[in-house]
Scaffold this motif. Sequence first.
Motif, PDB file in Angstrom:
ATOM      1  N   UNK A 106     -39.475  58.451  27.728  1.00  0.00           N
ATOM      2  CA  UNK A 106     -38.543  57.729  26.862  1.00  0.00           C
ATOM      3  C   UNK A 106     -38.784  58.101  25.399  1.00  0.00           C
ATOM      4  N   UNK A 107     -40.061  58.099  24.998  1.00  0.00           N
ATOM      5  CA  UNK A 107     -40.402  58.403  23.605  1.00  0.00           C
ATOM      6  C   UNK A 107     -40.760  59.870  23.473  1.00  0.00           C
ATOM      7  N   UNK A 108     -39.752  60.698  23.353  1.00  0.00           N
ATOM      8  CA  UNK A 108     -39.960  62.128  23.170  1.00  0.00           C
ATOM      9  C   UNK A 108     -38.758  62.715  22.453  1.00  0.00           C
ATOM     10  N   UNK A 109     -39.036  63.590  21.498  1.00  0.00           N
ATOM     11  CA  UNK A 109     -37.952  64.217  20.744  1.00  0.00           C
ATOM     12  C   UNK A 109     -37.081  65.105  21.628  1.00  0.00           C
ATOM     13  N   UNK A 110     -37.648  65.549  22.745  1.00  0.00           N
ATOM     14  CA  UNK A 110     -36.902  66.442  23.632  1.00  0.00           C
ATOM     15  C   UNK A 110     -36.017  65.700  24.627  1.00  0.00           C
ATOM     16  N   UNK A 111     -36.157  64.387  24.695  1.00  0.00           N
ATOM     17  CA  UNK A 111     -35.390  63.592  25.656  1.00  0.00           C
ATOM     18  C   UNK A 111     -34.074  63.111  25.036  1.00  0.00           C
ATOM     19  N   UNK A 112     -32.994  63.375  25.727  1.00  0.00           N
ATOM     20  CA  UNK A 112     -31.695  62.830  25.328  1.00  0.00           C
ATOM     21  C   UNK A 112     -31.595  61.417  25.895  1.00  0.00           C
ATOM     22  N   UNK A 113     -31.885  60.437  25.059  1.00  0.00           N
ATOM     23  CA  UNK A 113     -31.979  59.060  25.535  1.00  0.00           C
ATOM     24  C   UNK A 113     -30.653  58.558  26.070  1.00  0.00           C
ATOM     25  N   UNK A 114     -29.544  59.039  25.517  1.00  0.00           N
ATOM     26  CA  UNK A 114     -28.228  58.583  25.976  1.00  0.00           C
ATOM     27  C   UNK A 114     -27.928  59.143  27.373  1.00  0.00           C
ATOM     28  N   UNK A 115     -28.313  60.381  27.593  1.00  0.00           N
ATOM     29  CA  UNK A 115     -28.127  60.988  28.912  1.00  0.00           C
ATOM     30  C   UNK A 115     -29.014  60.309  29.939  1.00  0.00           C
ATOM     31  N   UNK A 116     -30.263  60.029  29.548  1.00  0.00           N
ATOM     32  CA  UNK A 116     -31.191  59.352  30.459  1.00  0.00           C
ATOM     33  C   UNK A 116     -30.694  57.949  30.770  1.00  0.00           C
ATOM     34  N   UNK A 117     -30.219  57.245  29.740  1.00  0.00           N
ATOM     35  CA  UNK A 117     -29.738  55.877  29.936  1.00  0.00           C
ATOM     36  C   UNK A 117     -28.537  55.832  30.874  1.00  0.00           C
ATOM     37  N   UNK A 118     -27.746  56.907  30.894  1.00  0.00           N
ATOM     38  CA  UNK A 118     -26.572  56.941  31.774  1.00  0.00           C
ATOM     39  C   UNK A 118     -26.973  56.987  33.242  1.00  0.00           C
ATOM     40  N   UNK A 119     -28.223  57.364  33.522  1.00  0.00           N
ATOM     41  CA  UNK A 119     -28.708  57.426  34.904  1.00  0.00           C
ATOM     42  C   UNK A 119     -29.423  56.151  35.330  1.00  0.00           C
ATOM     43  N   UNK A 120     -29.562  55.217  34.382  1.00  0.00           N
ATOM     44  CA  UNK A 120     -30.273  53.966  34.661  1.00  0.00           C
ATOM     45  C   UNK A 120     -29.287  52.814  34.526  1.00  0.00           C
ATOM     46  N   UNK A 121     -28.855  52.252  35.647  1.00  0.00           N
ATOM     47  CA  UNK A 121     -27.911  51.145  35.615  1.00  0.00           C
ATOM     48  C   UNK A 121     -28.568  49.879  35.109  1.00  0.00           C
ATOM     49  N   UNK A 122     -27.819  49.086  34.352  1.00  0.00           N
ATOM     50  CA  UNK A 122     -28.355  47.844  33.793  1.00  0.00           C
ATOM     51  C   UNK A 122     -27.366  46.717  34.015  1.00  0.00           C
ATOM     52  N   UNK A 123     -27.824  45.640  34.629  1.00  0.00           N
ATOM     53  CA  UNK A 123     -26.999  44.453  34.848  1.00  0.00           C
ATOM     54  C   UNK A 123     -27.627  43.312  34.059  1.00  0.00           C
ATOM     55  N   UNK A 124     -26.841  42.733  33.157  1.00  0.00           N
ATOM     56  CA  UNK A 124     -27.359  41.731  32.239  1.00  0.00           C
ATOM     57  C   UNK A 124     -27.120  40.314  32.749  1.00  0.00           C
ATOM     58  N   UNK A 125     -27.759  39.387  32.088  1.00  0.00           N
ATOM     59  CA  UNK A 125     -27.641  37.979  32.452  1.00  0.00           C
ATOM     60  C   UNK A 125     -26.220  37.463  32.246  1.00  0.00           C
ATOM     61  N   UNK A 126     -25.558  37.907  31.174  1.00  0.00           N
ATOM     62  CA  UNK A 126     -24.253  37.351  30.804  1.00  0.00           C
ATOM     63  C   UNK A 126     -23.100  38.316  31.039  1.00  0.00           C
ATOM     64  N   UNK A 127     -23.223  39.168  32.038  1.00  0.00           N
ATOM     65  CA  UNK A 127     -22.155  40.039  32.550  1.00  0.00           C
ATOM     66  C   UNK A 127     -21.774  41.176  31.600  1.00  0.00           C
ATOM     67  N   UNK A 128     -21.460  40.837  30.322  1.00  0.00           N
ATOM     68  CA  UNK A 128     -21.141  41.847  29.306  1.00  0.00           C
ATOM     69  C   UNK A 128     -19.928  42.710  29.685  1.00  0.00           C
ATOM     70  N   UNK A 129     -18.943  42.114  30.339  1.00  0.00           N
ATOM     71  CA  UNK A 129     -17.698  42.825  30.625  1.00  0.00           C
ATOM     72  C   UNK A 129     -16.790  42.809  29.398  1.00  0.00           C
ATOM     73  N   UNK A 130     -15.959  43.850  29.266  1.00  0.00           N
ATOM     74  CA  UNK A 130     -14.965  43.854  28.190  1.00  0.00           C
ATOM     75  C   UNK A 130     -13.837  42.901  28.566  1.00  0.00           C
ATOM     76  N   UNK A 131     -13.602  41.856  27.768  1.00  0.00           N
ATOM     77  CA  UNK A 131     -12.620  40.831  28.154  1.00  0.00           C
ATOM     78  C   UNK A 131     -11.178  41.326  28.185  1.00  0.00           C
TER      79      UNK A 131
END
Length: 242
Positions: free
Chosen positions: A65-90
């Motif tokens: 995660x903490x590396x200059x060579x890591x594209x954090x946005x690309x990595x984050x796209x492979x990690x699904x996240x489900x939040x407590x309050x849904x966070x859907x676009x209304x």
Amino acid sequence: MIMIEAVDKWYGQLQVLSECSASIDQGEVVVVCGPSGSGKSTLIKCINGLEEFQKGQITVDREPIKSASTNIYKLRSKVGMVFQNFELYPHLTSIENITLAPMKVLKRSREECVQRARKLLQQVGLSAHGEKYPSQLSGGQQQRVAIARSLAMDPIVMLFDEPTSALDPEMINEVLDVMVDLAKSGMTMVVVTHEMGFAQRVGSRVIFMDAGKIVEDRKCPDFFSNPNSDRAKAFLSKIVKH
């Protein structure tokens, strides 16, 4: 799949994570539990870079995660996240909420994304609700749409941050049933929750946290039958009792 190594995090002078270390293998379902303020949600948000940490390292699918060579946005796209309050676009329908990220981030065609979204809605039991807006759905239905939205990105890991805590009791089981099916499919999952029935049913391990530290990291049957720490024993006595 995930390696957490001696992670420390502060908010100003307040240390919220201290020397946290754990590893999560592919296909494991790891339940993170503990009292409020123990650092559970902070730890899970560090895994996909939503929270920064000052010391240590977290590696996801061999990418630090903490590396200059890591594209954090690309990595984050492979990690699904489900939040407590849904966070859907209304202002978007269920279908539109699910298709937005695959179209924008993965550059997939609208036709392909819509077809995939309908299959995912069927998977979470919402085939008839694709054209509805979040305001037309119950809390449990919104959370299931949120799960489908995360799955649309074809994640290698799914993170859940107290996904049922904002739901009425009657709606909790419909979300947990989807999560159980997902766990049985072999998805790697890290779940912050107080739903101990879910943990006992499909959990591989329990990580118990208190005051920013990982106090116990054990297989589910061992944790529930004979926790090592007095703090975990006290926590379980209250959770199970009520």
